[in-house]
Each structure stands twice: as structure tokens, then as C-alpha cells.
Design a protein around this motif. Sequence first.
Motif, PDB file in Angstrom:
ATOM      1  N   PHE A   7       0.839  -1.198   0.000  1.00 41.39           N
ATOM      2  CA  PHE A   7       0.000   0.000   0.000  1.00 41.39           C
ATOM      3  C   PHE A   7       0.876   1.251   0.000  1.00 41.39           C
ATOM      4  CE2 PHE A   7      -2.309   3.416   2.130  1.00 41.39           C
ATOM      5  CZ  PHE A   7      -3.442   3.491   1.326  1.00 41.39           C
ATOM      6  N   GLY A   8       1.866   1.294   0.883  1.00 38.00           N
ATOM      7  CA  GLY A   8       2.764   2.451   0.949  1.00 38.00           C
ATOM      8  C   GLY A   8       3.534   2.651  -0.343  1.00 38.00           C
ATOM      9  N   ILE A   9       4.002   1.550  -0.927  1.00 40.11           N
ATOM     10  CA  ILE A   9       4.720   1.628  -2.200  1.00 40.11           C
ATOM     11  C   ILE A   9       3.798   2.168  -3.284  1.00 40.11           C
ATOM     12  CG2 ILE A   9       5.735   0.208  -4.043  1.00 40.11           C
ATOM     13  CD1 ILE A   9       6.861  -1.596  -1.766  1.00 40.11           C
ATOM     14  N   ARG A  10       2.552   1.701  -3.297  1.00 37.16           N
ATOM     15  CA  ARG A  10       1.594   2.130  -4.320  1.00 37.16           C
ATOM     16  C   ARG A  10       1.253   3.623  -4.175  1.00 37.16           C
ATOM     17  NH1 ARG A  10       0.256   1.840  -9.246  1.00 37.16           N
ATOM     18  NH2 ARG A  10      -1.953   1.850  -9.682  1.00 37.16           N
ATOM     19  N   ILE A  11       1.072   4.084  -2.932  1.00 37.50           N
ATOM     20  CA  ILE A  11       0.782   5.501  -2.693  1.00 37.50           C
ATOM     21  C   ILE A  11       1.958   6.357  -3.177  1.00 37.50           C
ATOM     22  CG2 ILE A  11       0.477   7.269  -0.895  1.00 37.50           C
ATOM     23  CD1 ILE A  11      -2.086   5.719  -1.498  1.00 37.50           C
ATOM     24  N   SER A  29      -5.616  16.101  -0.346  1.00 37.43           N
ATOM     25  CA  SER A  29      -6.373  15.022   0.301  1.00 37.43           C
ATOM     26  C   SER A  29      -6.922  15.390   1.674  1.00 37.43           C
ATOM     27  CB  SER A  29      -5.480  13.781   0.455  1.00 37.43           C
ATOM     28  OG  SER A  29      -4.406  14.048   1.339  1.00 37.43           O
ATOM     29  N   GLY A  30      -6.346  16.417   2.296  1.00 39.59           N
ATOM     30  CA  GLY A  30      -6.744  16.755   3.659  1.00 39.59           C
ATOM     31  C   GLY A  30      -6.070  15.871   4.702  1.00 39.59           C
ATOM     32  N   VAL A  31      -5.054  15.117   4.266  1.00 37.13           N
ATOM     33  CA  VAL A  31      -4.290  14.240   5.162  1.00 37.13           C
ATOM     34  C   VAL A  31      -2.939  14.912   5.361  1.00 37.13           C
ATOM     35  CG1 VAL A  31      -3.260  11.941   5.422  1.00 37.13           C
ATOM     36  CG2 VAL A  31      -5.456  12.197   4.236  1.00 37.13           C
ATOM     37  N   SER A  32      -2.452  14.957   6.587  1.00 35.72           N
ATOM     38  CA  SER A  32      -1.183  15.643   6.831  1.00 35.72           C
ATOM     39  C   SER A  32      -0.053  14.974   6.058  1.00 35.72           C
ATOM     40  CB  SER A  32      -0.857  15.682   8.328  1.00 35.72           C
ATOM     41  OG  SER A  32      -0.288  14.466   8.748  1.00 35.72           O
ATOM     42  N   TYR A  33       0.856  15.805   5.555  1.00 42.16           N
ATOM     43  CA  TYR A  33       1.962  15.268   4.759  1.00 42.16           C
ATOM     44  C   TYR A  33       2.848  14.340   5.587  1.00 42.16           C
ATOM     45  CZ  TYR A  33       5.228  18.605   6.854  1.00 42.16           C
ATOM     46  OH  TYR A  33       6.007  19.303   7.729  1.00 42.16           O
ATOM     47  N   SER A  34       2.974  14.610   6.874  1.00 40.06           N
ATOM     48  CA  SER A  34       3.805  13.742   7.713  1.00 40.06           C
ATOM     49  C   SER A  34       3.156  12.362   7.882  1.00 40.06           C
ATOM     50  CB  SER A  34       4.078  14.381   9.070  1.00 40.06           C
ATOM     51  OG  SER A  34       2.866  14.626   9.756  1.00 40.06           O
ATOM     52  N   PHE A  35       1.812  12.321   7.933  1.00 45.63           N
ATOM     53  CA  PHE A  35       1.118  11.044   8.025  1.00 45.63           C
ATOM     54  C   PHE A  35       1.252  10.274   6.710  1.00 45.63           C
ATOM     55  CE2 PHE A  35      -2.724   8.295   8.191  1.00 45.63           C
ATOM     56  CZ  PHE A  35      -2.346   7.538   9.294  1.00 45.63           C
ATOM     57  N   ILE A  36       1.172  10.990   5.575  1.00 47.07           N
ATOM     58  CA  ILE A  36       1.359  10.338   4.280  1.00 47.07           C
ATOM     59  C   ILE A  36       2.766   9.747   4.199  1.00 47.07           C
ATOM     60  CG2 ILE A  36       1.463  10.677   1.766  1.00 47.07           C
ATOM     61  CD1 ILE A  36      -0.636  12.960   2.188  1.00 47.07           C
ATOM     62  N   ASN A  37       3.753  10.500   4.672  1.00 52.05           N
ATOM     63  CA  ASN A  37       5.123   9.992   4.701  1.00 52.05           C
ATOM     64  C   ASN A  37       5.215   8.731   5.562  1.00 52.05           C
ATOM     65  OD1 ASN A  37       7.983  10.137   4.142  1.00 52.05           O
ATOM     66  ND2 ASN A  37       8.226  10.804   6.259  1.00 52.05           N
ATOM     67  N   SER A  38       4.536   8.736   6.693  1.00 50.36           N
ATOM     68  CA  SER A  38       4.539   7.554   7.566  1.00 50.36           C
ATOM     69  C   SER A  38       3.862   6.362   6.902  1.00 50.36           C
ATOM     70  CB  SER A  38       3.844   7.876   8.890  1.00 50.36           C
ATOM     71  OG  SER A  38       4.568   8.847   9.598  1.00 50.36           O
ATOM     72  N   ILE A  39       2.808   6.614   6.130  1.00 47.45           N
ATOM     73  CA  ILE A  39       2.135   5.543   5.396  1.00 47.45           C
ATOM     74  C   ILE A  39       3.081   4.976   4.337  1.00 47.45           C
ATOM     75  CG2 ILE A  39       0.293   5.044   3.733  1.00 47.45           C
ATOM     76  CD1 ILE A  39      -1.435   7.112   5.274  1.00 47.45           C
ATOM     77  N   GLU A  40       3.724   5.870   3.577  1.00 52.48           N
ATOM     78  CA  GLU A  40       4.636   5.428   2.527  1.00 52.48           C
ATOM     79  C   GLU A  40       5.800   4.625   3.082  1.00 52.48           C
ATOM     80  OE1 GLU A  40       5.894   8.776   0.189  1.00 52.48           O
ATOM     81  OE2 GLU A  40       3.937   8.985  -0.787  1.00 52.48           O
TER      82      GLU A  40
END
Length: 135
Positions: A7-11, A29-40
Motif C-alpha cells: 500500500f505504501g509503495i503504491r501511494i 487530500s486533507g491528510v497531513s503530509y507527515s502522516f502520508i510519509n509515515s504511510i509510505e
Amino acid sequence: MKDMVQFGIRIRHLRKMNQFSLRELGERSGVSYSFINSIENNRFSPSRETVIALADALNSAEKDELLLLAGFAPTEEEALEGPHSGGNFVDVDDPEVSLFFKDFKNAPKERRDEMLRFWHFIQEQQQSRKPDSEQ
């Protein structure tokens, strides 16, 4: 079973394909960039709402694929809102469809990858089918 690494790779792949920075995807997206980084980087698992917000912000994202990778089954309403609307929806009340998603969730990674390829094949066939043609 979630496949959060994929999932993180795909994002990350979709974000870069759209030429978005982490901050830009966060704004869209309304999602914090730091959270997106953590997901990735596979540090956090997103909620269903976060997956949908990211899919909506990523122009080429397949919402159903992202939901499946994150361990969520798509719903009829989300399928109707997605890029393949026009009557092509997933009926999660159908016992056979529910079994598919249950099998997907519990399958090993190799099997999930195979199931996703099949899912994509079906979507491609639906897209290329003319409205008046028989199935």
C-alpha cells in the motif's frame, strides 16, 4: 490481511506519477503530509476514510485497489462514486462477492497479488466493453 508495505509503495508511486510532493498531496487530500510519509514508509496504517481521501486526490488511483491493499472491502456506494461509475459496482451483499473479499483478506501475499491481477483484468474488460454488447 493488510498489505501495508505494498500500500505504501503504491501511494508513493501514484504520488510521484502525479508529480505531487508530500505537502501537495496532503493539501489535496486533507491528510497531513507527515502522516502520508509515515504511510509510505510503513510506519502507520491509514483508516478507511484516509485511504478514500488519498485515492480521490490521486487522479490515477484505483480506489478499490487501494482499499483492498489496506485491508478494506469496497462498498457499492464507493464503487458507484469511483472512476468506473455507470452501473459497474461491487455488490458486497452478494454472498459470492463477500467470500471473494474474505478470501482476499485472509490470503497470503502471492495469492492476493494474483487476485488483484484478476480484479484488474475484470475492470479492464468492463471498460472496453461496449454498452450494447452482451457480457
